[in-house]
Design a protein around this motif. Structure first.
Motif, PDB file in Angstrom:
ATOM      1  N   GLY A   1       2.437   0.254 -17.523  1.00 26.16           N
ATOM      2  CA  GLY A   1       3.680  -0.444 -17.199  1.00 26.16           C
ATOM      3  C   GLY A   1       3.504  -1.636 -16.291  1.00 26.16           C
ATOM      4  O   GLY A   1       4.427  -2.444 -16.153  1.00 26.16           O
ATOM      5  N   LEU A   2       2.327  -1.754 -15.659  1.00 28.11           N
ATOM      6  CA  LEU A   2       2.052  -2.895 -14.785  1.00 28.11           C
ATOM      7  C   LEU A   2       1.253  -3.963 -15.527  1.00 28.11           C
ATOM      8  O   LEU A   2       0.433  -3.637 -16.393  1.00 28.11           O
ATOM      9  N   SER A   3       1.467  -5.217 -15.134  1.00 24.88           N
ATOM     10  CA  SER A   3       0.755  -6.317 -15.778  1.00 24.88           C
ATOM     11  C   SER A   3      -0.375  -6.862 -14.918  1.00 24.88           C
ATOM     12  O   SER A   3      -1.009  -7.852 -15.284  1.00 24.88           O
ATOM     13  N   PHE A   4      -0.639  -6.238 -13.768  1.00 23.27           N
ATOM     14  CA  PHE A   4      -1.688  -6.715 -12.864  1.00 23.27           C
ATOM     15  C   PHE A   4      -2.495  -5.525 -12.353  1.00 23.27           C
ATOM     16  O   PHE A   4      -1.991  -4.401 -12.285  1.00 23.27           O
ATOM     17  N   PRO A   5      -3.745  -5.739 -11.952  1.00 28.27           N
ATOM     18  CA  PRO A   5      -4.587  -4.631 -11.486  1.00 28.27           C
ATOM     19  C   PRO A   5      -4.238  -4.213 -10.061  1.00 28.27           C
ATOM     20  O   PRO A   5      -3.733  -5.010  -9.265  1.00 28.27           O
ATOM     21  N   VAL A   6      -4.526  -2.955  -9.756  1.00 31.41           N
ATOM     22  CA  VAL A   6      -4.328  -2.419  -8.410  1.00 31.41           C
ATOM     23  C   VAL A   6      -5.590  -1.658  -8.008  1.00 31.41           C
ATOM     24  O   VAL A   6      -6.419  -1.311  -8.854  1.00 31.41           O
ATOM     25  N   THR A   7      -5.722  -1.421  -6.713  1.00 32.42           N
ATOM     26  CA  THR A   7      -6.867  -0.685  -6.183  1.00 32.42           C
ATOM     27  C   THR A   7      -6.431   0.731  -5.833  1.00 32.42           C
ATOM     28  O   THR A   7      -5.408   0.932  -5.171  1.00 32.42           O
ATOM     29  N   ILE A   8      -7.203   1.711  -6.265  1.00 38.56           N
ATOM     30  CA  ILE A   8      -6.885   3.114  -6.008  1.00 38.56           C
ATOM     31  C   ILE A   8      -7.926   3.710  -5.072  1.00 38.56           C
ATOM     32  O   ILE A   8      -9.133   3.524  -5.256  1.00 38.56           O
ATOM     33  N   SER A   9      -7.432   4.420  -4.066  1.00 40.08           N
ATOM     34  CA  SER A   9      -8.311   5.165  -3.165  1.00 40.08           C
ATOM     35  C   SER A   9      -7.630   6.495  -2.859  1.00 40.08           C
ATOM     36  O   SER A   9      -6.566   6.795  -3.401  1.00 40.08           O
ATOM     37  N   TRP A  10      -8.193   7.276  -1.974  1.00 44.61           N
ATOM     38  CA  TRP A  10      -7.567   8.542  -1.611  1.00 44.61           C
ATOM     39  C   TRP A  10      -8.016   8.980  -0.227  1.00 44.61           C
ATOM     40  O   TRP A  10      -9.006   8.498   0.328  1.00 44.61           O
TER      41      TRP A  10
ATOM     42  N   PHE B   1      -3.514  10.284  -3.042  1.00 46.95           N
ATOM     43  CA  PHE B   1      -3.977   9.010  -3.594  1.00 46.95           C
ATOM     44  C   PHE B   1      -3.141   7.861  -3.038  1.00 46.95           C
ATOM     45  O   PHE B   1      -1.947   8.003  -2.774  1.00 46.95           O
ATOM     46  N   VAL B   2      -3.813   6.721  -2.875  1.00 45.00           N
ATOM     47  CA  VAL B   2      -3.192   5.530  -2.299  1.00 45.00           C
ATOM     48  C   VAL B   2      -3.425   4.352  -3.233  1.00 45.00           C
ATOM     49  O   VAL B   2      -4.545   4.154  -3.725  1.00 45.00           O
ATOM     50  N   LEU B   3      -2.378   3.583  -3.447  1.00 48.60           N
ATOM     51  CA  LEU B   3      -2.435   2.393  -4.306  1.00 48.60           C
ATOM     52  C   LEU B   3      -2.277   1.149  -3.456  1.00 48.60           C
ATOM     53  O   LEU B   3      -1.413   1.092  -2.581  1.00 48.60           O
ATOM     54  N   SER B   4      -3.103   0.144  -3.714  1.00 50.74           N
ATOM     55  CA  SER B   4      -2.992  -1.137  -3.031  1.00 50.74           C
ATOM     56  C   SER B   4      -2.893  -2.250  -4.061  1.00 50.74           C
ATOM     57  O   SER B   4      -3.668  -2.284  -5.021  1.00 50.74           O
ATOM     58  N   THR B   5      -1.934  -3.142  -3.877  1.00 49.89           N
ATOM     59  CA  THR B   5      -1.821  -4.281  -4.794  1.00 49.89           C
ATOM     60  C   THR B   5      -2.792  -5.391  -4.417  1.00 49.89           C
ATOM     61  O   THR B   5      -2.890  -6.389  -5.139  1.00 49.89           O
ATOM     62  N   ARG B   6      -3.504  -5.250  -3.292  1.00 50.01           N
ATOM     63  CA  ARG B   6      -4.559  -6.188  -2.908  1.00 50.01           C
ATOM     64  C   ARG B   6      -5.908  -5.549  -3.207  1.00 50.01           C
ATOM     65  O   ARG B   6      -6.069  -4.337  -3.078  1.00 50.01           O
TER      66      ARG B   6
ATOM     67  N   LEU C   1      -8.926  -4.157  -2.125  1.00 49.10           N
ATOM     68  CA  LEU C   1      -9.458  -3.697  -0.841  1.00 49.10           C
ATOM     69  C   LEU C   1     -10.558  -2.674  -1.060  1.00 49.10           C
ATOM     70  O   LEU C   1     -10.601  -1.989  -2.085  1.00 49.10           O
ATOM     71  N   LYS C   2     -11.423  -2.549  -0.066  1.00 51.79           N
ATOM     72  CA  LYS C   2     -12.414  -1.477  -0.088  1.00 51.79           C
ATOM     73  C   LYS C   2     -11.693  -0.134   0.032  1.00 51.79           C
ATOM     74  O   LYS C   2     -10.596  -0.047   0.576  1.00 51.79           O
ATOM     75  N   GLY C   3     -12.342   0.905  -0.451  1.00 53.77           N
ATOM     76  CA  GLY C   3     -11.736   2.225  -0.398  1.00 53.77           C
ATOM     77  C   GLY C   3     -11.401   2.660   1.020  1.00 53.77           C
ATOM     78  O   GLY C   3     -10.327   3.200   1.284  1.00 53.77           O
ATOM     79  N   SER C   4     -12.302   2.395   1.967  1.00 50.60           N
ATOM     80  CA  SER C   4     -12.063   2.785   3.357  1.00 50.60           C
ATOM     81  C   SER C   4     -10.899   2.018   3.966  1.00 50.60           C
ATOM     82  O   SER C   4     -10.121   2.563   4.754  1.00 50.60           O
ATOM     83  N   THR C   5     -10.750   0.734   3.583  1.00 47.41           N
ATOM     84  CA  THR C   5      -9.647  -0.071   4.110  1.00 47.41           C
ATOM     85  C   THR C   5      -8.310   0.410   3.563  1.00 47.41           C
ATOM     86  O   THR C   5      -7.312   0.514   4.300  1.00 47.41           O
TER      87      THR C   5
ATOM     88  N   ILE D   1       0.879  -1.170   0.000  1.00 43.80           N
ATOM     89  CA  ILE D   1       0.000   0.000   0.000  1.00 43.80           C
ATOM     90  C   ILE D   1       0.915   1.217   0.000  1.00 43.80           C
ATOM     91  O   ILE D   1       1.676   1.446   0.943  1.00 43.80           O
ATOM     92  N   VAL D   2       0.872   1.962  -1.094  1.00 43.51           N
ATOM     93  CA  VAL D   2       1.856   3.013  -1.314  1.00 43.51           C
ATOM     94  C   VAL D   2       1.165   4.231  -1.903  1.00 43.51           C
ATOM     95  O   VAL D   2       0.132   4.124  -2.572  1.00 43.51           O
ATOM     96  N   GLY D   3       1.728   5.390  -1.646  1.00 42.57           N
ATOM     97  CA  GLY D   3       1.204   6.603  -2.251  1.00 42.57           C
ATOM     98  C   GLY D   3       1.429   6.591  -3.755  1.00 42.57           C
ATOM     99  O   GLY D   3       2.367   5.973  -4.257  1.00 42.57           O
ATOM    100  N   VAL D   4       0.575   7.282  -4.477  1.00 43.12           N
ATOM    101  CA  VAL D   4       0.693   7.340  -5.931  1.00 43.12           C
ATOM    102  C   VAL D   4       0.382   8.766  -6.396  1.00 43.12           C
ATOM    103  O   VAL D   4      -0.499   9.435  -5.839  1.00 43.12           O
TER     104      VAL D   4
END
Length: 370
Positions: free
Chosen positions: A228-237, A250-255, A257-261, A199-202
Motif C-alpha cells: 500500500g506504500l509507494s516509498f521504502p521504509v526501514t524496519i527494526s525491532w 517492530f519499529v518503522l522509520s520513513t528515513r 536509519l541504522k537498526g540501532s538508531t 518512527i512508528v510501531g508496526v
C-alpha cells in the motif's frame, strides 16, 4: 533568556487577568490550587477556598474566554520552545502522538456521544500531541476520538500536528513518534507530504509488497516496501519487558536509519506513557465529572496547564533527577500563587485549632515588622 519561572509567573498573571470578574478570578485560583495539590483527585468539593457550586458554575456556565486562554498558553509554550533552538545545528523536536482512555462508568447524558468502547475500555478516548525537546516536555493539544464512523485516531493526530505554528517547525528538526495504531498508510503519506520523518510501531504481521510479513525479516535496518506504500521504509525491532518476559516490538522509520538508531528513537515514544500516568494519577485528568461539554473541555485545559506549571517549576531547579511531581506541584503553588498558598495554610490552621486547644496549645499569627 528569561528564567523559566519568570515565564511561568507571567503566564499565571495573564491567565488571571483574562477573567472578567473578581469572583471568576478567585475560582480560577481555587481550581489551580486543587490541581496543584497533585493528589490525583482535584474534585471541587475538596476546595477550602470556593464552594463546589461556584466552581461548577465557573467550569460549566460562566462566560470567560476559553479560546483566548488556550492561545495565551500556547504563546508561552512557543516562546519557551524557541529558547531551546539556539544557534548552530537545530535540535530535534519530538512530536509524540498517542491515544489514552479516561475510563468512565455510568451514564453521561450531556456528552454520551463522546463515550465509546475501545479495546474493552469504556470512556473518553483522547488523542494527545506531546512535544519534547531535551528536558522540556509539554502537552500541546488533544482531540476526542468519537468511535467508529468518525475520524480515526490517525486523522485526528494529523490535525493536531497541523496546529503547530510554522515558526516552531522551522526552528527545529521535526520527528514524529507514534504507536502502532498510527502506522496506517494515510498517516504515513500525510507525514511524508509534510516532510516530517516518522518512527512508528508496526505490527509483526504487516504485509510487505513482495508478500512477506514484517516478522519474516532477519536483519535490523533493512529497507522494504510495505503493501500500500509507494516509498521504502526501514524496519527494526526492540525488546520490551512485559510481565517478566521480553516482547519483540517492530519499529518503522520513513528515513533510512541504522537498526540501532531506529531502536533508539523507537524507545523515545514511551515518554508519553509516563506523562499519561502523571496527568491522571497526580493531576486528575480523568476526574472530569462535569455537566456540560464546555465544562469537560475546560477541566482538561486547566489540568494540562497545571502540569505545565509544575514541570516549569521542576526545570527551574536544574535537577537532573526524575521529577517528584508532588513536590514540584507544591513548589509551583507556593512560588506562582503565594497568596493562595497562604490562604490554604490559614484554612488548615483554623481547622486544626480545636485539636491544638485540646492539647493545651494556641497558635497566633503575628505580623513581622521590617
Amino acid at each position: 533568556m528569561k528564567p523559566i519561572l519568570v515565564h511561568a509567573q507571567a503566564l499565571v498573571y495573564t491567565l488571571l487577568n483574562l477573567m472578567p470578574t473578581t469572583d471568576q478570578r478567585d475560582s480560577l485560583q481555587a481550581l489551580l490550587a486543587l490541581f496543584l495539590e497533585a493528589q490525583g483527585h482535584p474534585l471541587p468539593q475538596h476546595s477550602s477556598m470556593k464552594s463546589a457550586g461556584a466552581l461548577s458554575r465557573f467550569l460549566n456556565h460562566y462566560r470567560w474566554p476559553t479560546r483566548q486562554f488556550i492561545r495565551t498558553i500556547r504563546q508561552q509554550l512557543v516562546e519557551q520552545l524557541l529558547s531551546y533552538s539556539g544557534r548552530g545545528r537545530r535540535p530535534w523536536l519530538q512530536l509524540i502522538v498517542d491515544l489514552t482512555t479516561l475510563e468512565k462508568c455510568g451514564k453521561f447524558k450531556q456528552f454520551a456521544p463522546l463515550i465509546s468502547v475501545l479495546q474493552g475500555k469504556r470512556g473518553l478516548h483522547l488523542v494527545v500531541l506531546y512535544l519534547v525537546v531535551g528536558q522540556f516536555r509539554v502537552p500541546w493539544g488533544f482531540r476526542v476520538w468519537r468511535g467508529k464512523g468518525s475520524p480515526s485516531a490517525a486523522q485526528l493526530a494529523v490535525r493536531l500536528i497541523d496546529t503547530l505554528p510554522k515558526v516552531l517547525v522551522r526552528a527545529f528538526r521535526v520527528v514524529v513518534l507514534a504507536d502502532t495504531a498510527f502506522g496506517s498508510v494515510p498517516f504515513l503519506n500525510a507525514m511524508r507530504k509534510r516532510r516530517y520523518p516518522v518512527i512508528v510501531g508496526v505490527r509483526c504481521d504487516r504485509k510487505l509488497a513482495d508478500g512477506r510479513k514484517v516478522q519474516d525479516l532477519a536483519t535490523k535496518g533493512q529497507q522494504v516496501v510495505l503493501e500500500g506504500l509507494s516509498f521504502p521504509v526501514t524496519i527494526s525491532w526492540l525488546y520490551l519487558k512485559r510481565d517478566g518476559k521480553l516482547e519483540k516490538r517492530f519499529v518503522l522509520s520513513t528515513r533510512p536509519l541504522k537498526g540501532s538508531t531506529s531502536t533508539w528513537w523507537g524507545r523515545r515514544r514511551w515518554s508519553i506513557e509516563g506523562f499519561f500516568k502523571t496527568i491522571k494519577h497526580r493531576f486528575g485528568l480523568h476526574c472530569f465529572g462535569q455537566q456540560t461539554l464546555l465544562g469537560v473541555y475546560r477541566w482538561f485545559v486547566l489540568c494540562l496547564v497545571s502540569f505545565i506549571l509544575a514541570h516549569w517549576t521542576y526545570l527551574s531547579t536544574g535537577s537532573a533527577l526524575l521529577p517528584d511531581w508532588k513536590q514540584s506541584a507544591t513548589s509551583a503553588l507556593q512560588l506562582l500563587l503565594p497568596d493562595v498558598a497562604i490562604c490554604l495554610l490559614l484554612s488548615q490552621i483554623e481547622r486544626s485549632r480545636s485539636l491544638l486547644q485540646s492539647r493545651g496549645l494556641d497558635l497566633q499569627l503575628v505580623s513581622m515588622k521590617t
